[in-house]
Design a protein around this motif. Structure first.
Motif, PDB file in Angstrom:
ATOM      1  N   ASN A   1       1.280   1.574  -3.694  1.00  0.00           N
ATOM      2  CA  ASN A   1      -0.010   1.847  -4.347  1.00  0.00           C
ATOM      3  C   ASN A   1      -0.454   3.272  -4.047  1.00  0.00           C
ATOM      4  OD1 ASN A   1       0.003  -0.754  -5.276  1.00  0.00           O
ATOM      5  ND2 ASN A   1      -1.278  -1.561  -3.629  1.00  0.00           N
ATOM      6  N   ASN A   2      -0.136   3.718  -2.834  1.00  0.00           N
ATOM      7  CA  ASN A   2      -0.497   5.082  -2.447  1.00  0.00           C
ATOM      8  C   ASN A   2       0.279   6.112  -3.274  1.00  0.00           C
ATOM      9  OD1 ASN A   2      -1.966   6.842  -0.813  1.00  0.00           O
ATOM     10  ND2 ASN A   2      -0.261   7.095   0.611  1.00  0.00           N
ATOM     11  N   TRP A   3       1.558   5.830  -3.522  1.00  0.00           N
ATOM     12  CA  TRP A   3       2.337   6.725  -4.395  1.00  0.00           C
ATOM     13  C   TRP A   3       1.696   6.761  -5.785  1.00  0.00           C
ATOM     14  CZ3 TRP A   3       8.269   5.247  -3.753  1.00  0.00           C
ATOM     15  CH2 TRP A   3       8.633   5.385  -2.403  1.00  0.00           C
TER      16      TRP A   3
ATOM     17  N   CYS B   1       7.833   5.149   3.496  1.00  0.00           N
ATOM     18  CA  CYS B   1       7.408   3.742   3.491  1.00  0.00           C
ATOM     19  C   CYS B   1       7.368   3.221   4.912  1.00  0.00           C
ATOM     20  CB  CYS B   1       8.418   2.884   2.737  1.00  0.00           C
ATOM     21  SG  CYS B   1       8.510   3.235   1.011  1.00  0.00           S
TER      22      CYS B   1
ATOM     23  N   ARG C   1       4.039   5.251   9.951  1.00  0.00           N
ATOM     24  CA  ARG C   1       3.475   6.174   8.945  1.00  0.00           C
ATOM     25  C   ARG C   1       3.147   7.499   9.622  1.00  0.00           C
ATOM     26  NH1 ARG C   1      -1.263   4.310   6.573  1.00  0.00           N
ATOM     27  NH2 ARG C   1      -1.668   2.455   7.817  1.00  0.00           N
TER      28      ARG C   1
ATOM     29  N   TRP D   1      -1.959  -2.887   6.425  1.00  0.00           N
ATOM     30  CA  TRP D   1      -1.015  -1.788   6.208  1.00  0.00           C
ATOM     31  C   TRP D   1      -0.659  -1.232   7.592  1.00  0.00           C
ATOM     32  CZ3 TRP D   1      -2.332   3.283   3.071  1.00  0.00           C
ATOM     33  CH2 TRP D   1      -1.135   3.957   2.761  1.00  0.00           C
TER      34      TRP D   1
ATOM     35  N   ASN E   1      -6.716  -0.341   8.513  1.00  0.00           N
ATOM     36  CA  ASN E   1      -6.292  -1.330   7.522  1.00  0.00           C
ATOM     37  C   ASN E   1      -5.162  -2.170   8.105  1.00  0.00           C
ATOM     38  OD1 ASN E   1      -5.412  -2.814   5.390  1.00  0.00           O
ATOM     39  ND2 ASN E   1      -5.163  -1.095   3.968  1.00  0.00           N
TER      40      ASN E   1
ATOM     41  N   GLU F   1       0.818  -1.222   0.000  1.00  0.00           N
ATOM     42  CA  GLU F   1       0.000   0.000   0.000  1.00  0.00           C
ATOM     43  C   GLU F   1       0.851   1.271   0.000  1.00  0.00           C
ATOM     44  OE1 GLU F   1      -3.274   0.835  -0.537  1.00  0.00           O
ATOM     45  OE2 GLU F   1      -3.079  -1.212  -1.261  1.00  0.00           O
ATOM     46  N   ASP F   2       2.093   1.193   0.522  1.00  0.00           N
ATOM     47  CA  ASP F   2       2.972   2.371   0.438  1.00  0.00           C
ATOM     48  C   ASP F   2       3.119   2.779  -1.023  1.00  0.00           C
ATOM     49  OD1 ASP F   2       3.586   2.532   3.179  1.00  0.00           O
ATOM     50  OD2 ASP F   2       5.184   1.048   2.988  1.00  0.00           O
TER      51      ASP F   2
ATOM     52  N   ARG G   1      -1.429   6.142  -6.589  1.00  0.00           N
ATOM     53  CA  ARG G   1      -2.700   6.893  -6.537  1.00  0.00           C
ATOM     54  C   ARG G   1      -2.415   8.388  -6.491  1.00  0.00           C
ATOM     55  NH1 ARG G   1      -4.438   2.577  -3.042  1.00  0.00           N
ATOM     56  NH2 ARG G   1      -3.575   3.645  -1.233  1.00  0.00           N
ATOM     57  N   TYR G   2      -1.439   8.774  -5.653  1.00  0.00           N
ATOM     58  CA  TYR G   2      -1.163  10.200  -5.446  1.00  0.00           C
ATOM     59  C   TYR G   2      -0.612  10.861  -6.713  1.00  0.00           C
ATOM     60  CZ  TYR G   2       0.835  14.457  -3.442  1.00  0.00           C
ATOM     61  OH  TYR G   2       1.155  15.767  -3.183  1.00  0.00           O
TER      62      TYR G   2
ATOM     63  N   SER H   1       2.937   1.508  -8.626  1.00  0.00           N
ATOM     64  CA  SER H   1       2.143   0.561  -7.837  1.00  0.00           C
ATOM     65  C   SER H   1       3.006  -0.648  -7.480  1.00  0.00           C
ATOM     66  CB  SER H   1       0.931   0.098  -8.638  1.00  0.00           C
ATOM     67  OG  SER H   1       1.389  -0.694  -9.717  1.00  0.00           O
TER      68      SER H   1
END
Ligand SMILES: Cc1cc2nc3c(=O)[nH]c(=O)nc-3n(C[C@H](O)[C@H](O)[C@H](O)COP(=O)(O)OP(=O)(O)OC[C@H]3O[C@@H](n4cnc5c(N)ncnc54)[C@H](O)[C@@H]3O)c2cc1C
Length: 647
Positions: free
Chosen positions: A175-177, A611, A478, A425, A422, A172-173, A179-180, A187
């Motif tokens: 995937n978040n990048w 991360c 995080r 994560w 979550n 998710e670290d 998405r952002y 991803s």
């Protein structure tokens, strides 16, 4: 038999082999065979060690590499040869002429021995010796509340001084990048193949389809783990699975994989630079400090000023310049070159070329040292007891034992705070440290880390000196707090201002998460049969300065953390990657500095969000990704081609 017995000598031989061996001969063979086996392996290990040290010596002297001090124009220039920069330079030199400019020299030979690393942080010849601004309402064990922030200065950068823990991060670290930034290339599905190609994996999960073999970075099982099995058992009792945190990270406890080969550190110097000593495409200028990036009138990066052995030099790049100076020095170099917040640059009379939020968004994993948890059995490393000639021989012969250990760290655990919904994560990182309390351990730590001498820490350790114990380094995985890097002067040789702003988030979630992590660590030691077997208990003494708080109460833990916070050495985020049109972005998702041409940043500074892991591995991945992006843009060397970005 009768025909055989007619063969001359047959009967005496038969008699000899059928006679029971005298006891002394049996003893002799039982001792000599292992002796020769060990001797053989000692010899080969010695040879390996000898080869490594002699190559290091040659390397320190610069004998084994190409000298071309006349060439000053290259296809690409990489500034900073650390975790990311080594990977960028090595990969680009597969097909282009590359100059790597590095402020330090080769790694110090002692960094190869993992246990020595703890004595080498802050050593001036291989470290930048940074300290933070005074911490707000915390950090009382640090001189004037200024925490020391070591950063490696040599080929291999901080991968020469780190604790070698190998952890990629949570899917998710990444995937978040993605998405952002709106760029799927970041991803996890797309970066996992890069992690695999980096790896020469021989760790705890060898054979898993999530790992790679034959890549530049050697990863092995940690060889020394006196109480890791208790840690893993205790985790299970508390419902945490044992799992490979580098496949799909989730809540769980794990044995440790480390960047080592045969018990010796395996830095990016060894993985990416050393194999390229004979590569005519790679020129390395060591002891060279870059002070400015130059642009032409179209904002294309064209060259670098740097000081080599105190002489001012200039090198030009036909195609691109990649800055990989790490999360403190990459923003500093951009600021010195006129890229950064206008107000700040104006105050130092630096002409602003592009007004970007360089240096903001600083993130780090702030750490609380939970423990000591006193143990009733010899299952931790006590130097006075365990660092013996036998241990030294074991290390030289087999690459095992306490000398192969990163300070006693031997397992990890990832859990979620109550705030985190979550569970796949996690947001709390834990390092299990099998470390007893040697007599002068507190004082030595104070000296090595640059803490106040005779601070609360050394007093705290003295109460329980010479005891077997464990610690748990607990960190906010995080964090929400954000700090900054700013120039302190327009003199490039003056250290920048570093303000991590720990625990500054609105609502105080970071502090709360850290307290929950420490409370969980106490549970591991005091509420599990695994550790009860060892008679484990939290040392009963208050941390100096926290005597007014009831032991183990929430307010006690807050006081404990505020007195004695540490960095997990993970500064990041200061050249934030983000969407092209977002005001916080410094680089776009192809790592190109916004508003310029031919300039990228590739290192831990580009992480938009830190991360949930130790950062060496994801940072090397960023270096590898950068090389892919560059190669993609420059399939053939065509100097006319410029990659243009406009704000
Ligand atoms: C003590 C310590 C322990 C750590 N433990 C772990 C661990 O166990 N596991 C883990 O995964 N991570 C760990 N880390 C973190 C990890 O090593 C770093 O996050 C990672 O190495 C950062 O890589 P980088 O490429 O961003 O920067 P670096 O590796 O620091 O590289 C930057 C390089 O640029 C050079 N440079 C800087 N400025 C200039 C300039 N102006 N001109 C020329 N060269 C310049 C520097 O000398 C350096 O070599 C640790 C770090 C430290 C310091």
């Amino acid at each position: 038999m009768s025909t055989l017995s007619s063969i001359p000598g047959f009967l005496p031989i038969l008699e000899l082999i059928s006679t029971p061996l005298p006891a002394f001969l049996i003893t002799l063979s039982l001792t000599t065979i292992p002796y020769f086996v060990i001797k053989l392996s000692v010899t080969s290990q010695y040879l390996d060690l000898f080869r490594m040290l002699s190559s290091n010596l040659e390397s320190q002297l610069g004998y084994n590499r190409k000298h071309n001090s006349l060439q000053n124009e290259f296809d690409f220039i990489v500034v900073g040869g650390g975790s990311a920069g080594s990977a960028v330079a090595a990969r680009l030199s597969e097909q282009y002429q590359v100059l790597l400019i590095e402020a330090g020299g080769d790694p110090h030979p002692l960094t190869y021995v993992p246990l020595m690393a703890e004595a080498l942080v802050n050593l001036p010849m291989i470290d930048w010796q940074y300290t933070t601004e005074p911490l707000n309402n915390s950090g009382f064990v640090w001189p004037n509340q200024k925490m020391s922030w070591p950063r490696g200065k040599s080929l291999g950068g901080s991968s020469n001084s780190n604790n070698m823990i190998y952890m990629r991060g949570n899917p998710e670290d990444f995937n978040n990048w993605a998405r952002y930034t709106g760029d799927e290339r970041w991803s996890y599905a797309n970066v996992e193949p890069i992690f695999k190609r980096m790896e020469d994996y021989d760790g705890h999960w060898k054979g898993s389809s999530h790992h790679g073999e034959g890549g530049p970075l050697r990863i092995e099982k940690s060889n020394y783990d006196p109480s890791a099995s208790y840690w893993l058992k205790a985790g299970k009792e508390l419902g945490k699975r044992v799992l490979d945190q580098n496949a799909f990270q989730s809540e769980g406890f794990s044995p440790l994989d480390v960047t080592q080969k045969g018990g010796a550190r395996f830095s990016t110097f060894r993985g990416y630079i050393e194999p390229n000593f004979n590569n005519p495409n790679l020129t390395i200028h060591r002891y060279s400090i870059a002070t400015k990036i130059h642009f032409d009138s179209g904002m294309k990066a064209i060259g670098v000023t740097y000081y080599r052995h105190a002489n001012k030099k200039y090198a030009s790049a036909k195609n691109e310049i990649i800055i990989s100076c790490g999360a403190i020095n990459s923003p500093k170099l951009l600021l010195l070159s006129g890229i950064g917040p206008k107000e700040q640059l104006d105050s130092f009379n630096i002409n602003t070329l592009v007004n970007l939020k360089v240096g903001e968004n600083l993130q780090d994993h702030v750490l609380g040292m939970a423990g000591p948890f006193l143990l009733g059995k010899n299952v931790s490393f006590l130097r006075f007891r365990d660092l013996t000639p036998i241990a030294a021989t074991e290390y030289l012969a087999l690459g095992k034992g306490p000398l192969s250990s990163p300070s006693g760290i031997s397992a990890t655990g990832l859990i979620s705070s109550q705030q985190n919904d979550n569970k796949n994560w996690p947001d709390i990182l834990m390092m299990h440290v099998a470390r007893g309390i040697d007599k002068n351990m507190g004082k030595e730590l104070e000296q090595v880390l640059g803490m106040k001498l005779n601070s609360g820490l050394s007093k705290f350790f003295e109460y329980n000196a010479m005891n077997d114990s464990n610690f748990v380094f607990v960190a906010v995985g995080r964090p929400k707090s954000r700090g900054y890097i700013k120039l302190a002067s327009n003199d490039p040789f003056v250290k920048p201002l570093i303000n991590p702003n720990y625990f500054s988030d609105e609502g105080g979630a970071d502090l709360d998460v850290l307290i929950q992590g420490i409370q969980f660590a106490v549970k591991v030691y005091e509420n599990t049969t695994a550790f009860k077997e060892l008679g484990a208990r939290l040392a009963p003494n208050h941390f100096p300065g926290c005597e007014d708080h009831a032991m183990k109460s929430r307010s006690y833990w807050e006081c404990f953390i505020r007195q004695n916070p540490h960095t997990m050495f993970h500064p990041s985020g200061t050249c934030k990657m983000g969407p092209l049109d977002h005001p916080d972005s410094v680089v776009d998702s192809e790592l190109r500095v916004i508003g310029t041409k031919g300039l990228r940043v590739a290192d831990s500074s580009i992480m938009p969000f830190i991360c949930n892991a130790n950062l060496n591995s994801p940072t090397i991945m960023i270096g590898e990704m950068c090389a892919d992006l560059v190669k993609n843009d420059w399939p053939n060397i065509t100097p006319e081609k410029n990659v243009t970005i406009t704000v």
